[in-house]
Design a protein around this motif. Structure first.
Motif, PDB file in Angstrom:
ATOM      1  N   ILE A  41      76.820   7.670   5.685  1.00  0.00           N
ATOM      2  CA  ILE A  41      77.843   6.799   5.101  1.00  0.00           C
ATOM      3  C   ILE A  41      77.261   6.005   3.933  1.00  0.00           C
ATOM      4  N   VAL A  42      76.020   5.554   4.085  1.00  0.00           N
ATOM      5  CA  VAL A  42      75.346   4.836   2.987  1.00  0.00           C
ATOM      6  C   VAL A  42      75.145   5.769   1.790  1.00  0.00           C
ATOM      7  N   ARG A  43      74.763   7.025   2.050  1.00  0.00           N
ATOM      8  CA  ARG A  43      74.601   8.004   0.964  1.00  0.00           C
ATOM      9  C   ARG A  43      75.907   8.222   0.220  1.00  0.00           C
ATOM     10  N   ILE A  44      76.986   8.368   0.963  1.00  0.00           N
ATOM     11  CA  ILE A  44      78.294   8.577   0.338  1.00  0.00           C
ATOM     12  C   ILE A  44      78.678   7.379  -0.520  1.00  0.00           C
ATOM     13  N   ASP A  45      78.478   6.197   0.023  1.00  0.00           N
ATOM     14  CA  ASP A  45      78.807   4.975  -0.703  1.00  0.00           C
ATOM     15  C   ASP A  45      77.983   4.864  -1.987  1.00  0.00           C
ATOM     16  N   ALA A  46      76.689   5.141  -1.889  1.00  0.00           N
ATOM     17  CA  ALA A  46      75.807   5.032  -3.049  1.00  0.00           C
ATOM     18  C   ALA A  46      76.182   6.051  -4.125  1.00  0.00           C
ATOM     19  N   ALA A  47      76.465   7.289  -3.699  1.00  0.00           N
ATOM     20  CA  ALA A  47      76.837   8.321  -4.667  1.00  0.00           C
ATOM     21  C   ALA A  47      78.158   7.984  -5.347  1.00  0.00           C
ATOM     22  N   ALA A  48      79.097   7.491  -4.558  1.00  0.00           N
ATOM     23  CA  ALA A  48      80.396   7.135  -5.127  1.00  0.00           C
ATOM     24  C   ALA A  48      80.232   6.062  -6.204  1.00  0.00           C
ATOM     25  N   ARG A  49      79.478   5.048  -5.904  1.00  0.00           N
ATOM     26  CA  ARG A  49      79.292   3.961  -6.859  1.00  0.00           C
ATOM     27  C   ARG A  49      78.524   4.434  -8.094  1.00  0.00           C
ATOM     28  N   LYS A  50      77.548   5.304  -7.887  1.00  0.00           N
ATOM     29  CA  LYS A  50      76.760   5.817  -9.010  1.00  0.00           C
ATOM     30  C   LYS A  50      77.619   6.590  -9.998  1.00  0.00           C
ATOM     31  N   PHE A  51      78.591   7.333  -9.479  1.00  0.00           N
ATOM     32  CA  PHE A  51      79.416   8.181 -10.338  1.00  0.00           C
ATOM     33  C   PHE A  51      80.812   7.611 -10.582  1.00  0.00           C
ATOM     34  N   GLY A  52      80.964   6.308 -10.374  1.00  0.00           N
ATOM     35  CA  GLY A  52      82.212   5.643 -10.707  1.00  0.00           C
ATOM     36  C   GLY A  52      83.376   5.985  -9.813  1.00  0.00           C
ATOM     37  N   ARG A  53      83.098   6.339  -8.559  1.00  0.00           N
ATOM     38  CA  ARG A  53      84.135   6.677  -7.602  1.00  0.00           C
ATOM     39  C   ARG A  53      84.364   5.515  -6.638  1.00  0.00           C
ATOM     40  N   ASN A  54      85.541   5.498  -6.027  1.00  0.00           N
ATOM     41  CA  ASN A  54      85.832   4.544  -4.971  1.00  0.00           C
ATOM     42  C   ASN A  54      85.402   5.161  -3.643  1.00  0.00           C
ATOM     43  N   PRO A  55      84.425   4.563  -2.941  1.00  0.00           N
ATOM     44  CA  PRO A  55      83.965   5.153  -1.675  1.00  0.00           C
ATOM     45  C   PRO A  55      85.086   5.363  -0.662  1.00  0.00           C
ATOM     46  N   ASP A  56      86.120   4.552  -0.730  1.00  0.00           N
ATOM     47  CA  ASP A  56      87.223   4.670   0.220  1.00  0.00           C
ATOM     48  C   ASP A  56      88.042   5.942   0.006  1.00  0.00           C
ATOM     49  N   GLU A  57      87.850   6.599  -1.126  1.00  0.00           N
ATOM     50  CA  GLU A  57      88.591   7.825  -1.418  1.00  0.00           C
ATOM     51  C   GLU A  57      87.884   9.076  -0.901  1.00  0.00           C
ATOM     52  N   ILE A  58      86.729   8.888  -0.250  1.00  0.00           N
ATOM     53  CA  ILE A  58      85.930  10.024   0.205  1.00  0.00           C
ATOM     54  C   ILE A  58      85.805   9.984   1.723  1.00  0.00           C
ATOM     55  N   ARG A  59      86.340  11.004   2.387  1.00  0.00           N
ATOM     56  CA  ARG A  59      86.279  11.080   3.851  1.00  0.00           C
ATOM     57  C   ARG A  59      85.061  11.883   4.294  1.00  0.00           C
ATOM     58  N   LEU A  60      84.521  11.503   5.432  1.00  0.00           N
ATOM     59  CA  LEU A  60      83.404  12.225   6.027  1.00  0.00           C
ATOM     60  C   LEU A  60      83.900  13.083   7.183  1.00  0.00           C
ATOM     61  N   LEU A  61      83.647  14.382   7.084  1.00  0.00           N
ATOM     62  CA  LEU A  61      83.940  15.315   8.168  1.00  0.00           C
ATOM     63  C   LEU A  61      82.611  15.674   8.826  1.00  0.00           C
ATOM     64  N   ALA A  62      82.429  15.284  10.062  1.00  0.00           N
ATOM     65  CA  ALA A  62      81.196  15.581  10.788  1.00  0.00           C
ATOM     66  C   ALA A  62      81.271  16.999  11.345  1.00  0.00           C
ATOM     67  N   VAL A  63      80.388  17.865  10.861  1.00  0.00           N
ATOM     68  CA  VAL A  63      80.416  19.263  11.278  1.00  0.00           C
ATOM     69  C   VAL A  63      79.640  19.401  12.581  1.00  0.00           C
ATOM     70  N   SER A  64      80.382  19.528  13.659  1.00  0.00           N
ATOM     71  CA  SER A  64      79.809  19.508  15.002  1.00  0.00           C
ATOM     72  C   SER A  64      79.627  20.896  15.595  1.00  0.00           C
ATOM     73  N   LYS A  65      79.857  21.938  14.804  1.00  0.00           N
ATOM     74  CA  LYS A  65      79.708  23.300  15.327  1.00  0.00           C
ATOM     75  C   LYS A  65      78.304  23.489  15.906  1.00  0.00           C
ATOM     76  N   THR A  66      78.233  24.166  17.020  1.00  0.00           N
ATOM     77  CA  THR A  66      77.023  24.492  17.798  1.00  0.00           C
ATOM     78  C   THR A  66      76.440  23.304  18.550  1.00  0.00           C
ATOM     79  N   TRP A  67      76.958  22.095  18.318  1.00  0.00           N
ATOM     80  CA  TRP A  67      76.453  20.930  19.026  1.00  0.00           C
ATOM     81  C   TRP A  67      77.337  20.620  20.226  1.00  0.00           C
ATOM     82  N   PRO A  68      76.767  20.138  21.320  1.00  0.00           N
ATOM     83  CA  PRO A  68      77.545  19.912  22.543  1.00  0.00           C
ATOM     84  C   PRO A  68      78.498  18.736  22.428  1.00  0.00           C
ATOM     85  N   ALA A  69      79.406  18.668  23.372  1.00  0.00           N
ATOM     86  CA  ALA A  69      80.384  17.580  23.398  1.00  0.00           C
ATOM     87  C   ALA A  69      79.712  16.222  23.501  1.00  0.00           C
ATOM     88  N   THR A  70      78.537  16.167  24.134  1.00  0.00           N
ATOM     89  CA  THR A  70      77.836  14.886  24.245  1.00  0.00           C
ATOM     90  C   THR A  70      77.459  14.339  22.877  1.00  0.00           C
TER      91      THR A  70
END
Length: 232
Positions: A12-41
């Motif tokens: 989340i910090v990386r996304i925020d930093a990149a957004a600010r660096k390139f003049g983007r609003n961090p709130d406009e960028i959603r994070l999709l956590a790719v959980s494939k192959t990882w257990p429900a835990t």
């Protein structure tokens, strides 16, 4: 703080930093956590740390995890199908997932539309585009995107949200941006032609900064949150 929670916050910090660096609003960028192959835990740890959207490549794996996490229903978890989609799996995907990022041909879209239950909200879909032209990679060719987009946008029980791509992996930042820029140009063309799109699903753990620089509205991050996968 758990390891997954700490890694999630770091992303989340990386996304925020990149957004600010390139003049983007961090709130406009959603994070999709790719959980494939990882257990429900692992999904549970990320969900209790505040993550809502999870991406799965395999239908049965996603269904199994959701069943194991049914007690988290009040958190409003959102399930995204991001893997190649075969015709014999469309009914299960249409009946369970909230999003599909990997629509690359009209037949698949038509089956999803026909099989989406009436009691569910419209299935949110993105077209997967093969921006690198790799024969081994799924996705519609760039030149064919406008026609397919208009066809999919007209189908009932589906809502076309935008485009997704997985370019060939490269380490050079400028080359990463170049591939994403091609998709962004196609996306802007479709919007200019009147399609109501709002999603550019690009960028993963190794190239999310380049994707954000080129307009990503959703980044799909797996290993930076959950760790490296066992590929044996």
């Amino acid at each position: 703080m758990t390891t997954i929670s700490a890694k999630l916050q770091a992303v989340i910090v990386r996304i925020d930093a990149a957004a600010r660096k390139f003049g983007r609003n961090p709130d406009e960028i959603r994070l999709l956590a790719v959980s494939k192959t990882w257990p429900a835990t692992s999904v549970r740890e990320a969900a209790t740390a505040g993550q809502k959207a999870f991406g799965e490549n395999y239908v049965q794996e996603g269904l199994k995890k959701a069943a194991e996490l049914v007690d988290l229903a009040e958190l409003g978890l959102e399930w995204h199908f991001i893997g190649p989609l075969q015709s014999n799996k469309t009914r299960q995907v249409a009946g369970f997932f909230d999003w599909v990022h990997s629509v690359d041909r009209l037949q698949i879209a038509e089956r999803l539309a026909e099989q989406r239950p009436d009691g569910l909200p419209s299935l949110q879909v993105c077209l997967q585009v093969n921006v690198s032209g790799e024969a081994s990679k799924s996705g519609v060719a760039v030149a064919e995107v406008p026609f397919l987009a208009r066809q999919v946008a007209s189908l009932p029980r589906l809502k076309l949200r935008g485009l997704m791509a997985i370019p060939a992996p490269v380490d050079d930042f400028a080359q990463q941006r170049q591939a994403f820029a091609q998709l962004r140009e196609t996306y802007e063309q479709l919007k200019g032609d009147g399609l109501l799109l709002d999603t550019l699903s690009i960028g993963m753990s190794h190239d999310l900064e380049a994707a954000i620089a080129e307009g990503a509205t959703m980044v799909r991050v797996g290993s930076a949150i959950f760790g490296e996968r066992n590929r044996t």
